[in-house]
Design a protein around this motif. Structure first.
Motif, PDB file in Angstrom:
ATOM      1  N   VAL A 158      -4.334  12.074  -5.858  1.00  0.00           N
ATOM      2  CA  VAL A 158      -5.498  11.546  -5.135  1.00  0.00           C
ATOM      3  C   VAL A 158      -5.286  10.060  -4.826  1.00  0.00           C
ATOM      4  O   VAL A 158      -5.525   9.602  -3.700  1.00  0.00           O
ATOM      5  N   GLU A 159      -4.859   9.304  -5.839  1.00  0.00           N
ATOM      6  CA  GLU A 159      -4.581   7.880  -5.618  1.00  0.00           C
ATOM      7  C   GLU A 159      -3.438   7.702  -4.624  1.00  0.00           C
ATOM      8  O   GLU A 159      -3.476   6.801  -3.774  1.00  0.00           O
ATOM      9  N   ALA A 160      -2.424   8.552  -4.713  1.00  0.00           N
ATOM     10  CA  ALA A 160      -1.298   8.459  -3.778  1.00  0.00           C
ATOM     11  C   ALA A 160      -1.784   8.633  -2.349  1.00  0.00           C
ATOM     12  O   ALA A 160      -1.465   7.821  -1.466  1.00  0.00           O
ATOM     13  N   SER A 161      -2.566   9.661  -2.109  1.00  0.00           N
ATOM     14  CA  SER A 161      -3.040   9.910  -0.740  1.00  0.00           C
ATOM     15  C   SER A 161      -3.941   8.778  -0.261  1.00  0.00           C
ATOM     16  O   SER A 161      -3.936   8.429   0.925  1.00  0.00           O
ATOM     17  N   LYS A 162      -4.703   8.193  -1.175  1.00  0.00           N
ATOM     18  CA  LYS A 162      -5.576   7.076  -0.808  1.00  0.00           C
ATOM     19  C   LYS A 162      -4.764   5.895  -0.274  1.00  0.00           C
ATOM     20  O   LYS A 162      -5.091   5.323   0.779  1.00  0.00           O
ATOM     21  N   TRP A 163      -3.703   5.553  -0.986  1.00  0.00           N
ATOM     22  CA  TRP A 163      -2.909   4.401  -0.571  1.00  0.00           C
ATOM     23  C   TRP A 163      -2.044   4.727   0.648  1.00  0.00           C
ATOM     24  O   TRP A 163      -1.838   3.872   1.514  1.00  0.00           O
ATOM     25  N   PHE A 164      -1.561   5.960   0.733  1.00  0.00           N
ATOM     26  CA  PHE A 164      -0.842   6.348   1.952  1.00  0.00           C
ATOM     27  C   PHE A 164      -1.772   6.223   3.165  1.00  0.00           C
ATOM     28  O   PHE A 164      -1.359   5.743   4.227  1.00  0.00           O
ATOM     29  N   ARG A 165      -3.017   6.631   3.000  1.00  0.00           N
ATOM     30  CA  ARG A 165      -3.957   6.560   4.123  1.00  0.00           C
ATOM     31  C   ARG A 165      -4.202   5.114   4.559  1.00  0.00           C
ATOM     32  O   ARG A 165      -4.250   4.815   5.751  1.00  0.00           O
ATOM     33  N   LYS A 166      -4.372   4.230   3.579  1.00  0.00           N
ATOM     34  CA  LYS A 166      -4.622   2.829   3.928  1.00  0.00           C
ATOM     35  C   LYS A 166      -3.463   2.251   4.745  1.00  0.00           C
ATOM     36  O   LYS A 166      -3.676   1.535   5.724  1.00  0.00           O
ATOM     37  N   ALA A 167      -2.231   2.560   4.332  1.00  0.00           N
ATOM     38  CA  ALA A 167      -1.064   2.080   5.082  1.00  0.00           C
ATOM     39  C   ALA A 167      -0.934   2.804   6.416  1.00  0.00           C
ATOM     40  O   ALA A 167      -0.604   2.195   7.441  1.00  0.00           O
ATOM     41  N   ALA A 168      -1.205   4.107   6.404  1.00  0.00           N
ATOM     42  CA  ALA A 168      -1.099   4.898   7.640  1.00  0.00           C
ATOM     43  C   ALA A 168      -2.061   4.391   8.698  1.00  0.00           C
ATOM     44  O   ALA A 168      -1.744   4.363   9.893  1.00  0.00           O
ATOM     45  N   GLU A 169      -3.239   3.982   8.259  1.00  0.00           N
ATOM     46  CA  GLU A 169      -4.233   3.472   9.214  1.00  0.00           C
ATOM     47  C   GLU A 169      -3.841   2.117   9.775  1.00  0.00           C
ATOM     48  O   GLU A 169      -4.430   1.659  10.762  1.00  0.00           O
ATOM     49  N   GLN A 170      -2.835   1.481   9.164  1.00  0.00           N
ATOM     50  CA  GLN A 170      -2.260   0.254   9.725  1.00  0.00           C
ATOM     51  C   GLN A 170      -1.012   0.578  10.555  1.00  0.00           C
ATOM     52  O   GLN A 170      -0.230  -0.314  10.877  1.00  0.00           O
ATOM     53  N   ASN A 171      -0.841   1.844  10.879  1.00  0.00           N
ATOM     54  CA  ASN A 171       0.249   2.312  11.748  1.00  0.00           C
ATOM     55  C   ASN A 171       1.619   2.225  11.085  1.00  0.00           C
ATOM     56  O   ASN A 171       2.644   2.096  11.766  1.00  0.00           O
ATOM     57  N   HIS A 172       1.652   2.348   9.779  1.00  0.00           N
ATOM     58  CA  HIS A 172       2.912   2.340   9.037  1.00  0.00           C
ATOM     59  C   HIS A 172       3.487   3.750   9.073  1.00  0.00           C
ATOM     60  O   HIS A 172       2.935   4.687   8.471  1.00  0.00           O
ATOM     61  N   ALA A 173       4.602   3.920   9.784  1.00  0.00           N
ATOM     62  CA  ALA A 173       5.132   5.260  10.049  1.00  0.00           C
ATOM     63  C   ALA A 173       5.502   6.045   8.786  1.00  0.00           C
ATOM     64  O   ALA A 173       5.163   7.228   8.678  1.00  0.00           O
TER      65      ALA A 173
ATOM     66  N   GLN B 138       0.836  -1.203   0.000  1.00  0.00           N
ATOM     67  CA  GLN B 138       0.000   0.000   0.000  1.00  0.00           C
ATOM     68  C   GLN B 138       0.870   1.252   0.000  1.00  0.00           C
ATOM     69  O   GLN B 138       0.628   2.194  -0.763  1.00  0.00           O
ATOM     70  N   PHE B 139       1.880   1.254   0.860  1.00  0.00           N
ATOM     71  CA  PHE B 139       2.793   2.400   0.893  1.00  0.00           C
ATOM     72  C   PHE B 139       3.528   2.559  -0.433  1.00  0.00           C
ATOM     73  O   PHE B 139       3.629   3.666  -0.982  1.00  0.00           O
ATOM     74  N   ASN B 140       4.030   1.445  -0.976  1.00  0.00           N
ATOM     75  CA  ASN B 140       4.761   1.510  -2.234  1.00  0.00           C
ATOM     76  C   ASN B 140       3.865   1.982  -3.374  1.00  0.00           C
ATOM     77  O   ASN B 140       4.312   2.736  -4.251  1.00  0.00           O
ATOM     78  N   SER B 141       2.608   1.553  -3.364  1.00  0.00           N
ATOM     79  CA  SER B 141       1.660   2.028  -4.380  1.00  0.00           C
ATOM     80  C   SER B 141       1.483   3.535  -4.255  1.00  0.00           C
ATOM     81  O   SER B 141       1.454   4.260  -5.269  1.00  0.00           O
ATOM     82  N   GLY B 142       1.381   4.010  -3.030  1.00  0.00           N
ATOM     83  CA  GLY B 142       1.272   5.448  -2.805  1.00  0.00           C
ATOM     84  C   GLY B 142       2.479   6.189  -3.353  1.00  0.00           C
ATOM     85  O   GLY B 142       2.337   7.237  -4.003  1.00  0.00           O
ATOM     86  N   CYS B 143       3.666   5.650  -3.105  1.00  0.00           N
ATOM     87  CA  CYS B 143       4.893   6.291  -3.606  1.00  0.00           C
ATOM     88  C   CYS B 143       4.910   6.334  -5.132  1.00  0.00           C
ATOM     89  O   CYS B 143       5.303   7.339  -5.733  1.00  0.00           O
ATOM     90  N   CYS B 144       4.486   5.238  -5.767  1.00  0.00           N
ATOM     91  CA  CYS B 144       4.488   5.192  -7.228  1.00  0.00           C
ATOM     92  C   CYS B 144       3.524   6.233  -7.801  1.00  0.00           C
ATOM     93  O   CYS B 144       3.857   6.941  -8.764  1.00  0.00           O
ATOM     94  N   TYR B 145       2.337   6.330  -7.234  1.00  0.00           N
ATOM     95  CA  TYR B 145       1.382   7.342  -7.700  1.00  0.00           C
ATOM     96  C   TYR B 145       1.881   8.751  -7.394  1.00  0.00           C
ATOM     97  O   TYR B 145       1.689   9.676  -8.186  1.00  0.00           O
ATOM     98  N   HIS B 146       2.526   8.915  -6.255  1.00  0.00           N
ATOM     99  CA  HIS B 146       3.032  10.230  -5.845  1.00  0.00           C
ATOM    100  C   HIS B 146       4.119  10.722  -6.793  1.00  0.00           C
ATOM    101  O   HIS B 146       4.198  11.910  -7.114  1.00  0.00           O
ATOM    102  N   GLU B 147       4.960   9.786  -7.244  1.00  0.00           N
ATOM    103  CA  GLU B 147       6.117  10.150  -8.071  1.00  0.00           C
ATOM    104  C   GLU B 147       5.870   9.950  -9.568  1.00  0.00           C
ATOM    105  O   GLU B 147       6.696  10.363 -10.382  1.00  0.00           O
ATOM    106  N   GLY B 148       4.760   9.284  -9.902  1.00  0.00           N
ATOM    107  CA  GLY B 148       4.540   8.953 -11.307  1.00  0.00           C
ATOM    108  C   GLY B 148       5.512   7.913 -11.797  1.00  0.00           C
ATOM    109  O   GLY B 148       6.015   7.973 -12.919  1.00  0.00           O
ATOM    110  N   ARG B 149       5.779   6.935 -10.963  1.00  0.00           N
ATOM    111  CA  ARG B 149       6.764   5.893 -11.266  1.00  0.00           C
ATOM    112  C   ARG B 149       6.041   4.598 -11.648  1.00  0.00           C
ATOM    113  O   ARG B 149       5.431   3.956 -10.815  1.00  0.00           O
ATOM    114  N   GLY B 150       6.069   4.272 -12.936  1.00  0.00           N
ATOM    115  CA  GLY B 150       5.398   3.061 -13.399  1.00  0.00           C
ATOM    116  C   GLY B 150       3.905   3.235 -13.586  1.00  0.00           C
ATOM    117  O   GLY B 150       3.203   2.273 -13.917  1.00  0.00           O
TER     118      GLY B 150
END
Length: 265
Positions: free
Chosen positions: A101-116, A83-95
């Motif tokens: 919007v998609e980046a923040s969505k995936w960051f949130r999903k990981a963040a809600e699992q307490n991923h720092a 989830q975090f890696n997906s967020g990074c890819c959307y955030h950076e346009g990598r792949g």
């Protein structure tokens, strides 16, 4: 079991080849082979690991589109690193096409699992209004969650919020406290900011030796503000004894190792 098709065993064997454990030599090509077998059965950790191999070009030709494909498969199963890696890819346009919007969505999903790291990045999204409505109070909330787990970037960012009074009441003492936590882990921006606090006496008694020490550490990592300050201010204003002692302290500095969740990317 791996040869018999057990996905968990295949993933475990992939990890053993990836890291040279369980008595096996490091062999990234073999790691990819076993990750793929498990991933093709829908094993989320193997999907994420295979994505990392494609992302970094380890054991397989680098292909960030393929990396994103496997990250997304794992992320949709709730695998937090994916989830975090997906967020990074959307955030950076990598792949994938950049999509905040998609980046923040995936960051949130990981963040809600307490991923720092995801909590820190979600804080950045709120601070900058990237993919979400700008909300500095919410940014502070997510920075604090990550900082309380010892995430250096979040500690540094939280220090900035306290120094500037964004999303929280301005408090130089708190700014220094968070800068120090991050600086002691080796965060260059926090080291520069902590040095500036010592120089100006913001939140702490002015101390030119400590200012020089933290500035030198940040400059050694390529921090441009620290390099500029060291060249045009500190080297001209400080005494030779202050500079010598600052250099000694910088040379003796050893970063504090902080246990924290790391990204797979």
């Amino acid at each position: 079991k791996a040869e018999a098709g057990d996905a968990f065993s295949q993933c475990t064997l992939g990890e053993a080849y990836a890291f040279g454990s369980l008595g096996l030599p490091t062999n990234l090509v073999e790691a990819v082979k076993w990750y793929r077998k498990a991933a093709e059965q829908g094993h989320a950790i193997a999907e994420c690991s295979l994505g990392c191999c494609y992302d970094k070009g380890q054991g397989v030709a680098q292909d960030q589109g393929e990396a994103m494909k496997w990250f997304r498969k794992a992320a949709e199963q709730g695998e937090v690193f994916a989830q975090f890696n997906s967020g990074c890819c959307y955030h950076e346009g990598r792949g994938v096409v950049k999509d905040e919007v998609e980046a923040s969505k995936w960051f949130r999903k990981a963040a809600e699992q307490n991923h720092a790291p995801a909590q820190c990045m979600l804080g950045v999204c709120y601070a900058e209004g990237q993919g979400v409505a700008k909300d500095e109070v919410e940014a502070v909330n997510w920075y604090r969650k990550a900082a309380n787990q010892g995430h250096a970037g979040a500690e540094s960012n939280l220090g900035v919020m306290y120094e500037t009074g964004k999303g929280v009441d301005k408090n130089y003492i708190e700014a220094v406290r968070w800068y120090r936590k991050a600086a002691e882990q080796g965060d260059a921006r926090a080291q520069n900011n902590l040095g500036a606090c010592y120089y100006f006496g913001k939140g702490i008694l002015a101390d030119y030796v400590e200012a020089y020490k933290w500035n030198a550490l940040a400059a050694a990592q390529g921090n441009e503000r620290a390099i500029s300050a060291g060249t045009y201010i500190f080297s001209k204003e400080f005494t030779p004894d202050q500079i010598a002692e600052g250099q000694r302290r910088a040379a003796a500095f050893k970063p504090r190792i902080q246990m924290q969740l790391n990204s797979s990317v």
